[in-house]
Design a protein around this motif. Structure first.
Motif, PDB file in Angstrom:
ATOM      1  N   GLU A  54       0.852  -1.183   0.000  1.00 50.22           N
ATOM      2  CA  GLU A  54       0.000   0.000   0.000  1.00 50.22           C
ATOM      3  C   GLU A  54       0.889   1.234   0.000  1.00 50.22           C
ATOM      4  N   PHE A  55       0.489   2.213  -0.809  1.00 54.88           N
ATOM      5  CA  PHE A  55       1.278   3.441  -0.865  1.00 54.88           C
ATOM      6  C   PHE A  55       0.401   4.598  -1.297  1.00 54.88           C
ATOM      7  N   LEU A  56       0.893   5.801  -1.053  1.00 57.47           N
ATOM      8  CA  LEU A  56       0.209   7.013  -1.486  1.00 57.47           C
ATOM      9  C   LEU A  56       0.673   7.362  -2.891  1.00 57.47           C
ATOM     10  N   ARG A  57      -0.276   7.557  -3.799  1.00 55.76           N
ATOM     11  CA  ARG A  57       0.063   8.021  -5.141  1.00 55.76           C
ATOM     12  C   ARG A  57      -0.066   9.535  -5.133  1.00 55.76           C
ATOM     13  N   HIS A  58       1.008  10.198  -5.511  1.00 59.29           N
ATOM     14  CA  HIS A  58       1.097  11.658  -5.455  1.00 59.29           C
ATOM     15  C   HIS A  58       1.445  12.177  -6.840  1.00 59.29           C
ATOM     16  N   PRO A  59       0.899  13.318  -7.250  1.00 62.93           N
ATOM     17  CA  PRO A  59       1.168  13.814  -8.603  1.00 62.93           C
ATOM     18  C   PRO A  59       2.566  14.382  -8.814  1.00 62.93           C
ATOM     19  N   GLY A  60       3.331  14.545  -7.744  1.00 68.26           N
ATOM     20  CA  GLY A  60       4.643  15.175  -7.845  1.00 68.26           C
ATOM     21  C   GLY A  60       4.554  16.635  -7.457  1.00 68.26           C
ATOM     22  N   ALA A  61       5.706  17.263  -7.263  1.00 68.46           N
ATOM     23  CA  ALA A  61       5.734  18.642  -6.781  1.00 68.46           C
ATOM     24  C   ALA A  61       6.994  19.339  -7.269  1.00 68.46           C
ATOM     25  N   ALA A  62       7.019  20.635  -7.043  1.00 63.88           N
ATOM     26  CA  ALA A  62       8.201  21.452  -7.338  1.00 63.88           C
ATOM     27  C   ALA A  62       8.456  22.353  -6.139  1.00 63.88           C
ATOM     28  N   GLY A  63       9.729  22.565  -5.822  1.00 59.04           N
ATOM     29  CA  GLY A  63      10.130  23.448  -4.723  1.00 59.04           C
ATOM     30  C   GLY A  63      11.128  24.477  -5.223  1.00 59.04           C
ATOM     31  N   GLY A 124      17.702  19.309  -8.882  1.00 61.00           N
ATOM     32  CA  GLY A 124      17.594  17.857  -8.790  1.00 61.00           C
ATOM     33  C   GLY A 124      16.215  17.449  -8.306  1.00 61.00           C
ATOM     34  N   THR A 125      15.993  16.151  -8.282  1.00 59.27           N
ATOM     35  CA  THR A 125      14.729  15.584  -7.819  1.00 59.27           C
ATOM     36  C   THR A 125      14.969  14.771  -6.563  1.00 59.27           C
ATOM     37  N   LEU A 126      14.146  14.994  -5.549  1.00 55.50           N
ATOM     38  CA  LEU A 126      14.244  14.213  -4.313  1.00 55.50           C
ATOM     39  C   LEU A 126      12.983  13.383  -4.153  1.00 55.50           C
ATOM     40  N   HIS A 127      13.133  12.239  -3.517  1.00 54.25           N
ATOM     41  CA  HIS A 127      12.014  11.354  -3.198  1.00 54.25           C
ATOM     42  C   HIS A 127      11.945  11.279  -1.676  1.00 54.25           C
ATOM     43  N   ASN A 128      10.977  11.977  -1.114  1.00 56.32           N
ATOM     44  CA  ASN A 128      10.970  12.237   0.326  1.00 56.32           C
ATOM     45  C   ASN A 128      10.325  11.157   1.174  1.00 56.32           C
ATOM     46  N   ALA A 129       9.641  10.188   0.594  1.00 55.57           N
ATOM     47  CA  ALA A 129       8.953   9.182   1.413  1.00 55.57           C
ATOM     48  C   ALA A 129       8.881   7.858   0.652  1.00 55.57           C
ATOM     49  N   ILE A 130      10.032   7.301   0.263  1.00 52.58           N
ATOM     50  CA  ILE A 130      10.073   6.157  -0.638  1.00 52.58           C
ATOM     51  C   ILE A 130       9.448   4.893  -0.066  1.00 52.58           C
ATOM     52  N   TYR A 132       6.495   4.776   1.467  1.00 49.99           N
ATOM     53  CA  TYR A 132       5.032   4.795   1.424  1.00 49.99           C
ATOM     54  C   TYR A 132       4.441   5.786   0.422  1.00 49.99           C
ATOM     55  N   SER A 133       5.242   6.375  -0.444  1.00 44.56           N
ATOM     56  CA  SER A 133       4.709   7.311  -1.428  1.00 44.56           C
ATOM     57  C   SER A 133       5.606   7.339  -2.659  1.00 44.56           C
ATOM     58  N   ASN A 134       4.987   7.620  -3.810  1.00 39.97           N
ATOM     59  CA  ASN A 134       5.772   7.756  -5.038  1.00 39.97           C
ATOM     60  C   ASN A 134       6.107   9.215  -5.339  1.00 39.97           C
ATOM     61  N   GLU A 135       5.905  10.104  -4.372  1.00 38.80           N
ATOM     62  CA  GLU A 135       6.136  11.537  -4.594  1.00 38.80           C
ATOM     63  C   GLU A 135       7.587  11.833  -4.946  1.00 38.80           C
ATOM     64  N   GLY A 136       7.752  12.660  -5.964  1.00 41.56           N
ATOM     65  CA  GLY A 136       9.051  13.216  -6.310  1.00 41.56           C
ATOM     66  C   GLY A 136       8.920  14.731  -6.334  1.00 41.56           C
ATOM     67  N   ILE A 137       9.870  15.432  -5.763  1.00 41.60           N
ATOM     68  CA  ILE A 137       9.861  16.896  -5.746  1.00 41.60           C
ATOM     69  C   ILE A 137      11.075  17.387  -6.530  1.00 41.60           C
ATOM     70  N   VAL A 138      10.824  18.141  -7.580  1.00 35.38           N
ATOM     71  CA  VAL A 138      11.904  18.725  -8.376  1.00 35.38           C
ATOM     72  C   VAL A 138      12.230  20.085  -7.764  1.00 35.38           C
ATOM     73  N   MET A 139      13.482  20.270  -7.368  1.00 28.59           N
ATOM     74  CA  MET A 139      13.907  21.505  -6.707  1.00 28.59           C
ATOM     75  C   MET A 139      14.602  22.428  -7.706  1.00 28.59           C
ATOM     76  N   PHE A 140      14.315  23.731  -7.552  1.00 26.62           N
ATOM     77  CA  PHE A 140      14.877  24.758  -8.433  1.00 26.62           C
ATOM     78  C   PHE A 140      15.514  25.871  -7.618  1.00 26.62           C
ATOM     79  N   LEU A 141      16.564  26.470  -8.183  1.00 30.96           N
ATOM     80  CA  LEU A 141      17.127  27.721  -7.693  1.00 30.96           C
ATOM     81  C   LEU A 141      16.577  28.819  -8.596  1.00 30.96           C
ATOM     82  N   ALA A 142      15.908  29.804  -7.993  1.00 27.78           N
ATOM     83  CA  ALA A 142      15.336  30.933  -8.744  1.00 27.78           C
ATOM     84  C   ALA A 142      16.105  32.189  -8.341  1.00 27.78           C
ATOM     85  N   GLU A 143      16.597  32.923  -9.339  1.00 27.14           N
ATOM     86  CA  GLU A 143      17.393  34.129  -9.078  1.00 27.14           C
ATOM     87  C   GLU A 143      16.825  35.304  -9.855  1.00 27.14           C
ATOM     88  N   GLY A 144      17.173  36.504  -9.405  1.00 27.75           N
ATOM     89  CA  GLY A 144      16.673  37.713 -10.043  1.00 27.75           C
ATOM     90  C   GLY A 144      15.199  37.921  -9.754  1.00 27.75           C
TER      91      GLY A 144
END
Length: 197
Positions: A54-63, A124-130, A132-144
């Motif tokens: 059993e696991f949580l299906r997550h659409p993914g995220a961005a940070g 990069g992409t992190l998987h924060n709860a491998i 019990y969840s398939n969530e992946g969070i793509v992280m960005f550096l935003a400047e200016g």
């Protein structure tokens, strides 16, 4: 005693011919809410036995690590109901269906903070709860950063602060920040920024 090999470099853990692979033979949606879905799979293990997963299906995220010209970063203080308290976090949000992570990051940054940014770097992409969840969070550096009008979702409440980048990273390393996407985002941003010096 197990004979555990010592490797000087690690190969990628994901392999096409993986002897640890579990094969899914059936899937059902055990529960569906407005945000998450609980999936129940029946799988065959490498030794041929069957188990339920059993696991949580997550659409993914961005940070987003939003970096200002004075070397400060933007943090949010937000209440997280499952934990019963507020946390310091980087701006982030879930992907809409078929939405690209960068599009999501730009949208979420604007909605939560009112800011946009002129330059974007994928960290990069992190998987924060491998477990019990398939969530992946793509992280960005935003400047200016460029200021605009905040457009919070209905029922969304948060506080915004700017913190010196090195202090934010220190908070991530000493336990004052415990949110995983924030810790990793700040450390990855530091790595990228240190290569520019």
């Amino acid at each position: 005693m197990l004979d555990i090999p010592v490797l000087k470099t690690l190969p990628d853990a994901a392999r096409s011919d993986d002897p640890l692979k579990e094969t899914t033979i059936s899937e059902e949606e055990a529960w569906k809410g407005g945000f998450l879905r609980v999936i129940r799979n029946e799988v065959v293990l490498p030794d041929g036995t069957r188990r339920s997963r059993e696991f949580l299906r997550h659409p993914g995220a961005a940070g987003i690590v939003l970096l200002f010209d004075d070397d400060t970063v933007l943090l949010e203080r937000q209440w997280r109901h499952p934990m019963g308290r507020s946390f310091w976090e980087l701006p982030a949000g879930k992907l809409d269906p078929k939405e690209a992570p960068l599009v999501c990051a730009k949208r979420e940054l604007h909605e939560e903070t009112g800011f946009s940014a002129r330059r974007w770097t994928e960290l990069g992409t992190l998987h924060n709860a491998i477990g019990y969840s398939n969530e992946g969070i793509v992280m960005f550096l935003a400047e200016g950063p460029e200021a605009g009008e905040q457009a919070l979702d209905d029922g969304e409440f948060l506080e915004l602060v700017r913190v010196p980048r090195r202090e934010a990273t220190a908070m991530a390393l000493d336990g004052r920040i415990t949110d995983v996407k924030t810790i990793i985002g700040l450390v990855w941003a530091d790595r990228v920024l240190s290569t520019r010096a």
